[in-house]
Each structure stands twice: as C-alpha cells, then as structure tokens.
Design a protein around this motif. Structure first.
Motif, PDB file in Angstrom:
ATOM      1  N   PRO A 284      -1.599 -11.158   6.084  1.00  0.00           N
ATOM      2  CA  PRO A 284      -2.756 -12.016   6.120  1.00  0.00           C
ATOM      3  C   PRO A 284      -3.989 -11.517   5.407  1.00  0.00           C
ATOM      4  CG  PRO A 284      -2.101 -11.982   8.543  1.00  0.00           C
ATOM      5  CD  PRO A 284      -1.354 -11.161   7.894  1.00  0.00           C
ATOM      6  N   MET A 285      -4.761 -12.012   4.788  1.00  0.00           N
ATOM      7  CA  MET A 285      -5.752 -11.515   3.710  1.00  0.00           C
ATOM      8  C   MET A 285      -6.737 -10.664   4.694  1.00  0.00           C
ATOM      9  SD  MET A 285      -6.763 -14.661   1.190  1.00  0.00           S
ATOM     10  CE  MET A 285      -7.832 -13.676   0.120  1.00  0.00           C
ATOM     11  N   ALA A 286      -6.980 -11.177   5.993  1.00  0.00           N
ATOM     12  CA  ALA A 286      -7.678 -10.393   6.915  1.00  0.00           C
ATOM     13  C   ALA A 286      -7.260  -9.250   7.353  1.00  0.00           C
ATOM     14  CB  ALA A 286      -7.827 -11.245   8.223  1.00  0.00           C
ATOM     15  N   GLU A 287      -6.064  -8.786   7.149  1.00  0.00           N
ATOM     16  CA  GLU A 287      -5.432  -7.705   7.334  1.00  0.00           C
ATOM     17  C   GLU A 287      -5.274  -6.672   5.941  1.00  0.00           C
ATOM     18  OE1 GLU A 287      -1.959  -7.920   9.829  1.00  0.00           O
ATOM     19  OE2 GLU A 287      -3.075  -9.319  11.162  1.00  0.00           O
ATOM     20  N   SER A 288      -5.597  -7.048   4.861  1.00  0.00           N
ATOM     21  CA  SER A 288      -5.321  -6.372   3.714  1.00  0.00           C
ATOM     22  C   SER A 288      -5.963  -5.029   3.705  1.00  0.00           C
ATOM     23  CB  SER A 288      -5.939  -7.289   2.411  1.00  0.00           C
ATOM     24  OG  SER A 288      -7.376  -7.193   2.488  1.00  0.00           O
ATOM     25  N   GLY A 289      -6.910  -4.726   4.316  1.00  0.00           N
ATOM     26  CA  GLY A 289      -7.445  -3.502   4.115  1.00  0.00           C
ATOM     27  C   GLY A 289      -6.945  -2.606   5.468  1.00  0.00           C
ATOM     28  N   ALA A 290      -6.303  -3.163   6.176  1.00  0.00           N
ATOM     29  CA  ALA A 290      -5.611  -2.421   7.384  1.00  0.00           C
ATOM     30  C   ALA A 290      -4.602  -1.256   6.794  1.00  0.00           C
ATOM     31  CB  ALA A 290      -4.889  -3.244   8.303  1.00  0.00           C
ATOM     32  N   PRO A 291      -4.465  -0.196   7.697  1.00  0.00           N
ATOM     33  CA  PRO A 291      -3.741   0.925   7.327  1.00  0.00           C
ATOM     34  C   PRO A 291      -1.960   0.433   7.214  1.00  0.00           C
ATOM     35  CG  PRO A 291      -5.036   1.788   8.918  1.00  0.00           C
ATOM     36  CD  PRO A 291      -5.395   0.263   8.705  1.00  0.00           C
ATOM     37  N   ALA A 292      -1.567   0.796   6.301  1.00  0.00           N
ATOM     38  CA  ALA A 292       0.160   0.512   6.258  1.00  0.00           C
ATOM     39  C   ALA A 292       0.782   1.678   6.134  1.00  0.00           C
ATOM     40  CB  ALA A 292       0.168  -0.062   5.255  1.00  0.00           C
ATOM     41  N   GLU A 293       1.798   1.455   7.003  1.00  0.00           N
ATOM     42  CA  GLU A 293       2.890   2.942   7.150  1.00  0.00           C
ATOM     43  C   GLU A 293       4.083   2.569   6.068  1.00  0.00           C
ATOM     44  OE1 GLU A 293       5.957   4.016  10.635  1.00  0.00           O
ATOM     45  OE2 GLU A 293       3.962   4.435  10.893  1.00  0.00           O
ATOM     46  N   CYS A 294       4.616   3.431   5.088  1.00  0.00           N
ATOM     47  CA  CYS A 294       5.641   3.546   4.175  1.00  0.00           C
ATOM     48  C   CYS A 294       6.698   3.449   5.143  1.00  0.00           C
ATOM     49  CB  CYS A 294       5.675   4.818   3.432  1.00  0.00           C
ATOM     50  SG  CYS A 294       6.507   6.051   3.667  1.00  0.00           S
ATOM     51  N   PRO A 295       7.879   2.793   4.265  1.00  0.00           N
ATOM     52  CA  PRO A 295       9.216   2.321   4.951  1.00  0.00           C
ATOM     53  C   PRO A 295       9.867   3.742   5.525  1.00  0.00           C
ATOM     54  CG  PRO A 295       8.909   1.349   2.968  1.00  0.00           C
ATOM     55  CD  PRO A 295       7.779   2.260   2.888  1.00  0.00           C
ATOM     56  N   VAL A 296       9.283   5.003   4.982  1.00  0.00           N
ATOM     57  CA  VAL A 296      10.201   6.139   5.393  1.00  0.00           C
ATOM     58  C   VAL A 296       9.369   6.797   6.724  1.00  0.00           C
ATOM     59  CG1 VAL A 296      10.588   8.554   4.842  1.00  0.00           C
ATOM     60  CG2 VAL A 296      10.882   7.009   3.139  1.00  0.00           C
ATOM     61  N   GLY A 297       8.051   6.084   6.884  1.00  0.00           N
ATOM     62  CA  GLY A 297       7.212   6.597   8.242  1.00  0.00           C
ATOM     63  C   GLY A 297       6.088   7.183   8.021  1.00  0.00           C
ATOM     64  N   HIS A 298       5.730   7.651   6.769  1.00  0.00           N
ATOM     65  CA  HIS A 298       4.503   8.351   6.249  1.00  0.00           C
ATOM     66  C   HIS A 298       3.216   7.244   6.564  1.00  0.00           C
ATOM     67  CE1 HIS A 298       7.516  10.575   3.802  1.00  0.00           C
ATOM     68  NE2 HIS A 298       7.196  11.155   4.609  1.00  0.00           N
TER      69      HIS A 298
END
Length: 69
Positions: free
Chosen positions: A20-34
């Motif tokens: 959702p746009m409200a979560e666009s700035g939330a941290p994202a973990e890469c698929p490898v886990g970093h």
C-alpha cells in the motif's frame, strides 16, 4: 496495489514489492534476508494526450511578448 522497486546495499540485488502507498517508505528486506535496502525512484509511463504546450493567444513565443525576436 502499487509496486515499488528496491536495491539491496549488501548484495546489490534489485527486487520489487507490492504494498500500500501508506507503507511505501517502510523498510524492506531483500529476498536473501539483508535489511540494508534503499527504495529506487521509478519512472511512470502515463498514457494520454501529447504533452506539447498549447499555443497562447497573441503569439510571441517564450514570454508571449516577443522577447525572443
């Protein structure tokens, strides 16, 4: 739901997430886990009419007063 593109600073992988746009700035973990990722700026293709400027009444070019002549 919008898709956002991210790049992992640890491994260099780029990946996309739908969130959702409200979560666009939330941290994202890469698929490898970093956890050290950054959101990339994306270009958006928008269809529709040409973006050419419309002619102004009175002519005159740049400022409408003949400053280019």
């Amino acid at each position: 739901m919008p898709r956002y593109e991210y790049r992992c600073r640890s491994c260099g992988d780029t990946f996309e997430l739908s969130r959702p746009m409200a979560e666009s700035g939330a941290p994202a973990e890469c698929p490898v886990g970093h956890a050290d990722t950054v959101k990339l700026l994306s270009t958006v293709a928008v269809g529709g009419a040409s973006a050419a400027p419309s002619p102004r009444a009175g002519g005159g070019g740049c400022c409408g007063g003949g400053c280019c002549g």
